[in-house]
Design a protein around this motif. Sequence first.
Motif, PDB file in Angstrom:
ATOM      1  N   CYS A  42       0.693  -1.257   0.063  1.00 42.97           N
ATOM      2  CA  CYS A  42       0.011   0.048   0.078  1.00 42.97           C
ATOM      3  C   CYS A  42       0.815   1.218  -0.051  1.00 42.97           C
ATOM      4  CB  CYS A  42      -0.963   0.064   1.255  1.00 42.97           C
ATOM      5  SG  CYS A  42      -2.027  -1.241   1.245  1.00 42.97           S
ATOM      6  N   GLY A  43       1.745   1.201   0.856  1.00 40.84           N
ATOM      7  CA  GLY A  43       2.674   2.555   0.985  1.00 40.84           C
ATOM      8  C   GLY A  43       2.015   3.356   2.423  1.00 40.84           C
ATOM      9  N   LYS A  44       2.774   4.030   2.844  1.00 38.43           N
ATOM     10  CA  LYS A  44       2.413   4.694   4.049  1.00 38.43           C
ATOM     11  C   LYS A  44       1.102   6.107   3.902  1.00 38.43           C
ATOM     12  CE  LYS A  44       4.221   7.717   7.846  1.00 38.43           C
ATOM     13  NZ  LYS A  44       5.679   8.201   8.232  1.00 38.43           N
ATOM     14  N   ASP A  45       1.605   6.346   2.426  1.00 35.31           N
ATOM     15  CA  ASP A  45       0.520   7.555   2.425  1.00 35.31           C
ATOM     16  C   ASP A  45      -0.951   7.024   1.866  1.00 35.31           C
ATOM     17  OD1 ASP A  45       2.578   9.089   2.467  1.00 35.31           O
ATOM     18  OD2 ASP A  45       2.857   9.199   0.400  1.00 35.31           O
ATOM     19  N   ASN A  46      -1.143   5.795   1.755  1.00 38.03           N
ATOM     20  CA  ASN A  46      -2.397   5.228   1.477  1.00 38.03           C
ATOM     21  C   ASN A  46      -3.297   4.582   2.578  1.00 38.03           C
ATOM     22  OD1 ASN A  46      -2.057   6.013  -1.256  1.00 38.03           O
ATOM     23  ND2 ASN A  46      -0.685   4.374  -1.667  1.00 38.03           N
ATOM     24  N   PHE A  78     -17.159   3.456   0.029  1.00 39.70           N
ATOM     25  CA  PHE A  78     -17.880   4.010  -1.012  1.00 39.70           C
ATOM     26  C   PHE A  78     -18.230   5.472  -0.824  1.00 39.70           C
ATOM     27  CE2 PHE A  78     -21.862   4.991  -3.048  1.00 39.70           C
ATOM     28  CZ  PHE A  78     -21.815   4.584  -4.195  1.00 39.70           C
ATOM     29  N   ASP A  79     -18.533   5.797   0.324  1.00 41.95           N
ATOM     30  CA  ASP A  79     -19.015   7.289   0.719  1.00 41.95           C
ATOM     31  C   ASP A  79     -17.757   8.003   0.819  1.00 41.95           C
ATOM     32  OD1 ASP A  79     -21.698   6.293   0.950  1.00 41.95           O
ATOM     33  OD2 ASP A  79     -21.137   5.853   3.070  1.00 41.95           O
ATOM     34  N   ARG A  80     -16.489   7.640   0.843  1.00 42.61           N
ATOM     35  CA  ARG A  80     -15.396   8.482   0.759  1.00 42.61           C
ATOM     36  C   ARG A  80     -15.048   9.191  -0.665  1.00 42.61           C
ATOM     37  NH1 ARG A  80     -10.813   5.297   4.360  1.00 42.61           N
ATOM     38  NH2 ARG A  80     -12.116   4.941   6.145  1.00 42.61           N
ATOM     39  N   LYS A  81     -15.395   8.223  -1.380  1.00 40.89           N
ATOM     40  CA  LYS A  81     -15.171   8.732  -3.162  1.00 40.89           C
ATOM     41  C   LYS A  81     -13.811   9.008  -3.111  1.00 40.89           C
ATOM     42  CE  LYS A  81     -20.020  10.367  -3.502  1.00 40.89           C
ATOM     43  NZ  LYS A  81     -20.460   9.129  -4.067  1.00 40.89           N
ATOM     44  N   SER A  82     -13.051   8.350  -2.840  1.00 39.10           N
ATOM     45  CA  SER A  82     -11.353   8.693  -3.016  1.00 39.10           C
ATOM     46  C   SER A  82     -10.796   7.456  -3.799  1.00 39.10           C
ATOM     47  CB  SER A  82     -10.809   8.493  -1.601  1.00 39.10           C
ATOM     48  OG  SER A  82     -10.937   7.320  -1.086  1.00 39.10           O
ATOM     49  N   HIS A  83      -9.545   8.119  -4.462  1.00 34.71           N
ATOM     50  CA  HIS A  83      -8.818   6.963  -5.272  1.00 34.71           C
ATOM     51  C   HIS A  83      -7.406   6.710  -4.735  1.00 34.71           C
ATOM     52  CE1 HIS A  83     -12.158   8.173  -7.933  1.00 34.71           C
ATOM     53  NE2 HIS A  83     -12.110   6.850  -8.274  1.00 34.71           N
ATOM     54  N   VAL A  84      -6.848   5.613  -4.780  1.00 35.86           N
ATOM     55  CA  VAL A  84      -5.589   5.252  -4.265  1.00 35.86           C
ATOM     56  C   VAL A  84      -4.846   4.748  -5.323  1.00 35.86           C
ATOM     57  CG1 VAL A  84      -4.522   3.915  -2.476  1.00 35.86           C
ATOM     58  CG2 VAL A  84      -6.556   4.746  -1.988  1.00 35.86           C
ATOM     59  N   ILE A  85      -3.558   5.041  -5.339  1.00 36.82           N
ATOM     60  CA  ILE A  85      -2.566   4.541  -6.043  1.00 36.82           C
ATOM     61  C   ILE A  85      -1.475   4.068  -5.195  1.00 36.82           C
ATOM     62  CG2 ILE A  85      -0.693   4.752  -8.055  1.00 36.82           C
ATOM     63  CD1 ILE A  85      -2.543   7.139  -8.976  1.00 36.82           C
ATOM     64  N   LEU A  86      -1.495   2.591  -5.136  1.00 34.62           N
ATOM     65  CA  LEU A  86      -0.568   1.867  -4.379  1.00 34.62           C
ATOM     66  C   LEU A  86       1.148   2.059  -4.565  1.00 34.62           C
ATOM     67  CD1 LEU A  86      -2.531  -1.392  -3.599  1.00 34.62           C
ATOM     68  CD2 LEU A  86      -2.638   0.803  -2.528  1.00 34.62           C
ATOM     69  N   TYR A  87       1.765   2.071  -3.657  1.00 34.81           N
ATOM     70  CA  TYR A  87       3.291   2.168  -3.939  1.00 34.81           C
ATOM     71  C   TYR A  87       3.760   1.075  -4.913  1.00 34.81           C
ATOM     72  CZ  TYR A  87       4.287   5.667  -0.159  1.00 34.81           C
ATOM     73  OH  TYR A  87       4.350   6.643   0.403  1.00 34.81           O
ATOM     74  N   ASP A 119       5.186   3.464 -12.985  1.00 37.44           N
ATOM     75  CA  ASP A 119       5.664   4.885 -13.298  1.00 37.44           C
ATOM     76  C   ASP A 119       7.371   5.013 -13.181  1.00 37.44           C
ATOM     77  OD1 ASP A 119       3.022   5.517 -13.490  1.00 37.44           O
ATOM     78  OD2 ASP A 119       2.873   6.573 -11.654  1.00 37.44           O
ATOM     79  N   GLU A 120       7.885   4.138 -12.084  1.00 32.96           N
ATOM     80  CA  GLU A 120       9.443   4.407 -11.821  1.00 32.96           C
ATOM     81  C   GLU A 120       9.905   3.011 -12.451  1.00 32.96           C
ATOM     82  OE1 GLU A 120       9.841   4.363  -7.488  1.00 32.96           O
ATOM     83  OE2 GLU A 120       8.347   5.925  -7.133  1.00 32.96           O
ATOM     84  N   LYS A 121       9.259   2.273 -13.060  1.00 32.76           N
ATOM     85  CA  LYS A 121       9.898   1.017 -13.819  1.00 32.76           C
ATOM     86  C   LYS A 121      10.974   0.402 -13.132  1.00 32.76           C
ATOM     87  CE  LYS A 121      10.886   1.045 -18.079  1.00 32.76           C
ATOM     88  NZ  LYS A 121      11.090   1.227 -19.389  1.00 32.76           N
ATOM     89  N   THR A 139      11.037  -3.228  -5.384  1.00 34.52           N
ATOM     90  CA  THR A 139       9.966  -2.833  -4.892  1.00 34.52           C
ATOM     91  C   THR A 139       9.902  -2.728  -3.334  1.00 34.52           C
ATOM     92  OG1 THR A 139       8.625  -4.612  -4.925  1.00 34.52           O
ATOM     93  CG2 THR A 139       8.535  -3.142  -6.845  1.00 34.52           C
ATOM     94  N   ASP A 140       9.284  -1.901  -2.336  1.00 30.89           N
ATOM     95  CA  ASP A 140       9.313  -1.930  -1.151  1.00 30.89           C
ATOM     96  C   ASP A 140       8.672  -3.248  -0.652  1.00 30.89           C
ATOM     97  OD1 ASP A 140      10.206   0.633  -1.191  1.00 30.89           O
ATOM     98  OD2 ASP A 140       8.285   1.705  -0.515  1.00 30.89           O
TER      99      ASP A 140
END
Length: 555
Positions: free
Chosen positions: A184-188, A249-258, A265-267, A273-274
């Motif tokens: 996931c990564g800390k930010d997610n 569902f109610d949060r309507k947020s999107h997550v891009i995992l680490y 993106d970083e190839k 990877t972590d």
Amino acid sequence: MFAPRYPSRGSLPTPPTSPTGPPRVPPRPPRVPPRPPRKPDALRGAMVDQARQIQDSGEDITFTKRDVIIAVMGVTGAGKSTFISLLLDQENEIEIGHGLQSCTTKVGVYYFIHRGVRIFLIDTPGFDDTTRSDSEVLKDIAFWLAAAYTKEAQLAGIIYLHRICDPRMQGSALKNLRMFKQLCGKDNLGSVILATTHWINVSESVGQARTNELMETRDFWGGMIEIGSKVVKHDGSKESARLIVSNLFDRKSHVILYIQRQLIDEKRNLNDTDAAQALQSDLRAERKKFEVKLSGLKEDMKSAIKENDVKWQKQIEEDQAKSKAVIKNTYAETEALRTNIKKISEEKDAQFRELHAEMERDRLAHEKQLKKTIEAIAAARVGQRRNEDEHRRREQEDGARAERQAHEHSQDILKMAMRMKEESDQALHAQIEWEREDKERFYQQQREEAIAMAKELRHRYEVQQKKDQLREARLKEDRKIAREKIATLERELKASKGFFLDSLITAVYIIATYGLCTDLGITLRAGLRASIEIRSSMLGFTWEAITLGVAGCKL
């Protein structure tokens, strides 16, 4: 700023065959006839019709911006499949990812309708799977998430399930949690719901005490809660499952995992990877543990040899073999992680084609068996009709013979009676009477024998008829089984198109090969908007839209 030019559908040149170029369009395997509708019963409502239409159509199932995608994770046995089954309406549930794709990635994809929106549930394998190594599980999850990312599908959140009936956070649960955090990564972590399950197996007080321990221990859930993860109790009911999903569902947020950013993106290579780094750390610790054990066993062997204890020596040899096997396995798993998403997509492509060929062979074998069974049923029915005709003919012949014998007997008796009237000699009367009685005995004997033979023939016919009926019933059952197997294979083949097949594997391959488009300063995933029409007769349908970008990129 200029607008990218989009080539028309099918106008792109044939992909090169060199290793540096994108993969060529897959060859066309034999066409498989479409499977029968999966849900034969009448389905009600527009949402149900939509689900049925998507399921039975030949189009690739794609995500839209309105769709909500939720990953369900946790250790094996935490209740992921049970949790998902509570949310799926048996009337309009669609299972997407359990065909060929399940054999290659082991990730199940399902969806249901909630408040007019499709909610996709991603059933991921646990890192404590007894049948597969952790490196294989990580590669499967990494490929699925990377593939979803290339299709611009973003997660709304993650539900992590934990068995509250476990008395303590065991090694496998800790490893799963640690891997989960790195995926996931800390930010997610703010988009994570930590749900406790299996409350039926513990008392309320014990379960609450264990939940408090998880929440208060930083290495368990405490650190995640500080960042925003929510803890909920799942009591096993459908209402509870719905509430948990509604929370995301109610949060309507999107997550891009680490791991998605790192692979696409970083190839990065998978081992960089972590998540893979965390797994490699566990593998090193396990290897060191068994190396220490192996060293101790070496000293024990010296003692056993010195004491000439053969039984002890044998036990030590077995322990040494097991320890060496574990150490060898840790090296093999570490080496398996030395790959990238391009190589993984190639592996999945090879696995898919191998499995497709195997299933196609099975389907043809079942069709051949079905043809033989149908022919056997037809032959059996011909034999039955022939036996019936023969039995009827013999009955008619026996009846006619009996009538003829009865007529001849009555005529003989009548002639004897007339002779007795004509003769006055008592000796001749006695002779004629003796002949009459002898004829009567002979006639009765013939009649009894004919009746017995008729009964025997009737019995044999009925026995043979029952055997024929049983054989036909078995053949019909074989035919039913063969048809079910063919339908299952065709359903599996069609279900496999649901999210990932060659089209998506090809997309991941291209993304992994070319990565960033430096001229535009954006990723290939976002920069390309060309509809490449890949027509395939493999499953009897056409893929129409693999949205990739070629504009501004030096392919």
